[in-house]
Design a protein around this motif. Structure first.
Motif, PDB file in Angstrom:
ATOM      1  N   SER A   5       0.843  -1.193   0.000  1.00 38.02           N
ATOM      2  CA  SER A   5       0.000   0.000   0.000  1.00 38.02           C
ATOM      3  C   SER A   5       0.880   1.245   0.000  1.00 38.02           C
ATOM      4  CB  SER A   5      -0.909   0.018   1.224  1.00 38.02           C
ATOM      5  OG  SER A   5      -0.139   0.149   2.412  1.00 38.02           O
ATOM      6  N   TYR A   6       0.287   2.351  -0.445  1.00 37.89           N
ATOM      7  CA  TYR A   6       1.030   3.599  -0.522  1.00 37.89           C
ATOM      8  C   TYR A   6       1.571   4.008   0.849  1.00 37.89           C
ATOM      9  CZ  TYR A   6       1.923   8.578  -1.307  1.00 37.89           C
ATOM     10  OH  TYR A   6       2.502   9.819  -1.372  1.00 37.89           O
ATOM     11  N   GLY A   7       0.737   3.837   1.888  1.00 40.24           N
ATOM     12  CA  GLY A   7       1.154   4.240   3.228  1.00 40.24           C
ATOM     13  C   GLY A   7       2.265   3.369   3.772  1.00 40.24           C
ATOM     14  N   SER A   8       2.134   2.053   3.620  1.00 46.22           N
ATOM     15  CA  SER A   8       3.157   1.158   4.169  1.00 46.22           C
ATOM     16  C   SER A   8       4.487   1.311   3.431  1.00 46.22           C
ATOM     17  CB  SER A   8       2.681  -0.292   4.079  1.00 46.22           C
ATOM     18  OG  SER A   8       2.498  -0.683   2.721  1.00 46.22           O
ATOM     19  N   TYR A   9       4.421   1.570   2.132  1.00 40.30           N
ATOM     20  CA  TYR A   9       5.667   1.732   1.382  1.00 40.30           C
ATOM     21  C   TYR A   9       6.418   2.975   1.854  1.00 40.30           C
ATOM     22  CZ  TYR A   9       8.849   2.597  -2.517  1.00 40.30           C
ATOM     23  OH  TYR A   9       9.967   2.843  -3.272  1.00 40.30           O
ATOM     24  N   ASN A  10       5.718   4.086   2.024  1.00 37.70           N
ATOM     25  CA  ASN A  10       6.372   5.323   2.440  1.00 37.70           C
ATOM     26  C   ASN A  10       6.764   5.297   3.910  1.00 37.70           C
ATOM     27  OD1 ASN A  10       6.290   7.311   0.075  1.00 37.70           O
ATOM     28  ND2 ASN A  10       4.194   6.571   0.111  1.00 37.70           N
ATOM     29  N   ALA A  11       6.170   4.382   4.698  1.00 39.30           N
ATOM     30  CA  ALA A  11       6.529   4.289   6.119  1.00 39.30           C
ATOM     31  C   ALA A  11       7.796   3.472   6.333  1.00 39.30           C
ATOM     32  CB  ALA A  11       5.372   3.653   6.903  1.00 39.30           C
ATOM     33  N   GLU A  12       8.284   2.802   5.310  1.00 40.07           N
ATOM     34  CA  GLU A  12       9.483   1.974   5.444  1.00 40.07           C
ATOM     35  C   GLU A  12      10.737   2.838   5.293  1.00 40.07           C
ATOM     36  OE1 GLU A  12       9.222  -1.029   2.510  1.00 40.07           O
ATOM     37  OE2 GLU A  12       7.558  -2.099   3.466  1.00 40.07           O
ATOM     38  N   HIS A  13      11.404   3.092   6.407  1.00 40.16           N
ATOM     39  CA  HIS A  13      12.664   3.832   6.338  1.00 40.16           C
ATOM     40  C   HIS A  13      13.752   2.949   5.737  1.00 40.16           C
ATOM     41  CE1 HIS A  13      10.899   7.122   8.609  1.00 40.16           C
ATOM     42  NE2 HIS A  13      10.463   6.243   9.503  1.00 40.16           N
ATOM     43  N   ILE A  14      13.686   1.644   6.060  1.00 43.23           N
ATOM     44  CA  ILE A  14      14.566   0.660   5.452  1.00 43.23           C
ATOM     45  C   ILE A  14      13.682  -0.290   4.654  1.00 43.23           C
ATOM     46  CG2 ILE A  14      16.215  -1.212   5.830  1.00 43.23           C
ATOM     47  CD1 ILE A  14      17.005   0.143   8.434  1.00 43.23           C
ATOM     48  N   PRO A  15      13.852  -0.386   3.349  1.00 41.37           N
ATOM     49  CA  PRO A  15      12.973  -1.242   2.537  1.00 41.37           C
ATOM     50  C   PRO A  15      12.958  -2.677   3.035  1.00 41.37           C
ATOM     51  CG  PRO A  15      14.359   0.137   1.142  1.00 41.37           C
ATOM     52  CD  PRO A  15      14.860   0.308   2.529  1.00 41.37           C
ATOM     53  N   LYS A  16      11.771  -3.261   3.105  1.00 40.21           N
ATOM     54  CA  LYS A  16      11.608  -4.640   3.559  1.00 40.21           C
ATOM     55  C   LYS A  16      11.475  -5.574   2.361  1.00 40.21           C
ATOM     56  CE  LYS A  16       9.256  -3.319   7.854  1.00 40.21           C
ATOM     57  NZ  LYS A  16       8.003  -3.451   8.653  1.00 40.21           N
ATOM     58  N   LEU A  17      11.968  -6.782   2.543  1.00 43.20           N
ATOM     59  CA  LEU A  17      11.954  -7.775   1.480  1.00 43.20           C
ATOM     60  C   LEU A  17      10.669  -8.593   1.460  1.00 43.20           C
ATOM     61  CD1 LEU A  17      15.639  -9.068   1.668  1.00 43.20           C
ATOM     62  CD2 LEU A  17      14.666  -7.408   0.069  1.00 43.20           C
ATOM     63  N   PHE A  18       9.674  -8.204   2.241  1.00 46.17           N
ATOM     64  CA  PHE A  18       8.390  -8.906   2.264  1.00 46.17           C
ATOM     65  C   PHE A  18       7.331  -7.944   2.784  1.00 46.17           C
ATOM     66  CE2 PHE A  18      10.414  -9.437   6.347  1.00 46.17           C
ATOM     67  CZ  PHE A  18       9.393  -9.201   7.249  1.00 46.17           C
ATOM     68  N   GLU A  38       3.822  11.160 -14.501  1.00 48.02           N
ATOM     69  CA  GLU A  38       3.678  12.595 -14.376  1.00 48.02           C
ATOM     70  C   GLU A  38       2.245  13.044 -14.091  1.00 48.02           C
ATOM     71  OE1 GLU A  38       5.244  14.251 -17.914  1.00 48.02           O
ATOM     72  OE2 GLU A  38       7.329  13.726 -17.468  1.00 48.02           O
ATOM     73  N   ASN A  39       1.284  12.409 -14.743  1.00 55.78           N
ATOM     74  CA  ASN A  39      -0.084  12.920 -14.679  1.00 55.78           C
ATOM     75  C   ASN A  39      -1.075  11.981 -13.990  1.00 55.78           C
ATOM     76  OD1 ASN A  39       0.843  15.069 -16.261  1.00 55.78           O
ATOM     77  ND2 ASN A  39       0.412  13.961 -18.153  1.00 55.78           N
ATOM     78  N   GLY A  40      -0.680  10.730 -13.860  1.00 60.30           N
ATOM     79  CA  GLY A  40      -1.641   9.776 -13.322  1.00 60.30           C
ATOM     80  C   GLY A  40      -1.528   9.595 -11.825  1.00 60.30           C
ATOM     81  N   PHE A  41      -0.463   8.910 -11.412  1.00 62.88           N
ATOM     82  CA  PHE A  41      -0.333   8.552 -10.003  1.00 62.88           C
ATOM     83  C   PHE A  41       0.440   9.588  -9.198  1.00 62.88           C
ATOM     84  CE2 PHE A  41      -0.181   4.222 -12.107  1.00 62.88           C
ATOM     85  CZ  PHE A  41      -1.540   4.064 -12.032  1.00 62.88           C
ATOM     86  N   GLY A  42       1.198  10.413  -9.866  1.00 65.28           N
ATOM     87  CA  GLY A  42       2.056  11.342  -9.140  1.00 65.28           C
ATOM     88  C   GLY A  42       3.445  10.754  -8.999  1.00 65.28           C
ATOM     89  N   ARG A  43       4.395  11.592  -8.797  1.00 63.37           N
ATOM     90  CA  ARG A  43       5.788  11.166  -8.770  1.00 63.37           C
ATOM     91  C   ARG A  43       6.117  10.313  -7.555  1.00 63.37           C
ATOM     92  NH1 ARG A  43       8.875  13.832 -12.508  1.00 63.37           N
ATOM     93  NH2 ARG A  43       7.899  15.589 -13.563  1.00 63.37           N
ATOM     94  N   GLU A  44       5.339  10.351  -6.518  1.00 65.16           N
ATOM     95  CA  GLU A  44       5.688   9.656  -5.281  1.00 65.16           C
ATOM     96  C   GLU A  44       4.962   8.323  -5.108  1.00 65.16           C
ATOM     97  OE1 GLU A  44       8.099  10.727  -3.473  1.00 65.16           O
ATOM     98  OE2 GLU A  44       8.314  12.512  -4.713  1.00 65.16           O
ATOM     99  N   ASN A  45       3.963   8.058  -5.915  1.00 67.11           N
ATOM    100  CA  ASN A  45       3.199   6.814  -5.752  1.00 67.11           C
ATOM    101  C   ASN A  45       3.896   5.677  -6.500  1.00 67.11           C
ATOM    102  OD1 ASN A  45       1.300   4.844  -5.296  1.00 67.11           O
ATOM    103  ND2 ASN A  45      -0.442   6.176  -5.750  1.00 67.11           N
ATOM    104  N   ILE A  46       5.016   5.241  -5.938  1.00 66.45           N
ATOM    105  CA  ILE A  46       5.830   4.203  -6.568  1.00 66.45           C
ATOM    106  C   ILE A  46       5.092   2.864  -6.643  1.00 66.45           C
ATOM    107  CG2 ILE A  46       8.020   2.964  -6.485  1.00 66.45           C
ATOM    108  CD1 ILE A  46       8.240   5.926  -7.156  1.00 66.45           C
ATOM    109  N   PRO A  47       4.360   2.416  -5.606  1.00 66.24           N
ATOM    110  CA  PRO A  47       3.654   1.132  -5.715  1.00 66.24           C
ATOM    111  C   PRO A  47       2.680   1.068  -6.886  1.00 66.24           C
ATOM    112  CG  PRO A  47       3.755   1.813  -3.427  1.00 66.24           C
ATOM    113  CD  PRO A  47       4.263   2.958  -4.230  1.00 66.24           C
ATOM    114  N   ALA A  48       1.942   2.154  -7.126  1.00 67.36           N
ATOM    115  CA  ALA A  48       1.005   2.155  -8.246  1.00 67.36           C
ATOM    116  C   ALA A  48       1.746   2.111  -9.580  1.00 67.36           C
ATOM    117  CB  ALA A  48       0.110   3.388  -8.175  1.00 67.36           C
TER     118      ALA A  48
END
Length: 291
Positions: free
Chosen positions: A50-63, A247-257
């Protein structure tokens, strides 16, 4: 007895060395496979976060313990991804079909027909491979623009309906067919087109399938030319649609989408390769063997 004992010890050492070498090879291949597959795993993993859980990870998790498919729903609702996929499918099918006709006829002409200056013309064809692709693209862009074909499927398809490399590959493959078959066919009154259709194409099918699949992959991943010749979203392909998504759809920060959209785009090529991988290897092997 001593000689038999020494021979047995030598044989045992050789077996141990062979097992150690085999084990080392498997370990290296396994490690390299993990290195190659990790980006695909990371792409798939990110697409179900999810967008929230991805941005809450200070250290990326492998699962992730809470996967979601909402990103995939967003991929089709926030931007016209379905339209991009349809455009890409049309572009890929039409371009590949036209190219197969053009390169097959050209390769057959160079392989079997006799006409003045054939070797000179073929040498000229091969020399075209030395020209940088960017230079050809500039010329193609100027031509398509002058002909008023920008923002059209004709402008997208036309510069891609031939390939000097594939003509060369098919020519070498066609020349492997024994000359006796051609002479026997001509004695029977068989035309060149009928001989090509009835004899050459069935024999060289693995190489033709390989060339077709490689062209499909090339068209599906095409980015620079579609981006250059189209600025109308109605003609966007999936490759330059990704930039529109960013650029126009999800926004630059919505990496999961964004990763969800990339997964959707990548799946057809992965399935195509898995289904035809044996034919690809057979075609490459057949095209690379002379005699």
């Amino acid at each position: 007895m001593d000689k038999e004992l020494d021979y047995g010890q030598t044989e045992e050492r050789d077996r141990k060395k062979a097992r150690a070498g085999k084990t080392g090879t498997y370990i290296f291949l396994t490690f390299w496979a993990l290195v190659v597959l990790f980006p695909f795993y990371w792409m798939l993993l990110t697409s179900v976060k999810s967008y929230g859980s991805y941005n809450a990870e200070h250290i990326p998790k492998l699962f992730t313990l809470s996967p979601t498919l909402q990103n995939y729903a967003d991929a089709f609702t926030s931007v016209p991804l379905g339209k991009y996929l349809l455009n890409t499918l049309i572009f890929t099918v039409v371009t590949t079909a036209l190219m197969m006709v053009v390169i097959t006829l050209a390769a057959y002409a160079f392989a079997r027909l006799s006409f003045p200056g054939k070797n000179l013309v073929f040498t000229f064809f091969l020399s075209l491979m030395m020209i940088p692709a960017e230079l050809v693209m500039i010329t193609n862009y100027a031509t398509i623009t002058q002909w008023g074909m920008r923002n059209s499927f004709v402008g997208l398809v036309l510069p891609s309906v031939t390939s000097v490399f594939y003509i060369y590959l098919l020519k070498e493959n066609f020349e492997q067919v024994p000359d006796e078959l051609y002479r026997a066919a001509k004695v029977d009154g068989t035309s060149d087109l009928k001989y090509l259709w009835k004899v050459i194409l069935p024999i060289c099918r693995p190489t033709l399938v390989t060339v077709g699949i490689l062209k499909v992959i090339e068209c599906w991943n095409s980015y620079l030319w579609p981006r250059l010749v189209t600025d109308d979203p109605a003609y966007y392909l999936v490759s330059n649609g990704i930039q529109e998504i960013r650029e126009n759809g999800f926004g630059r920060e919505n990496i999961p989408a964004m990763m969800a959209a990339v997964v959707v785009i990548s799946v057809p090529l992965i399935v195509l390769f898995l289904v035809f991988r044996k034919k690809i290897m057979a075609g490459v092997s057949q095209g690379g063997v002379k005699g």
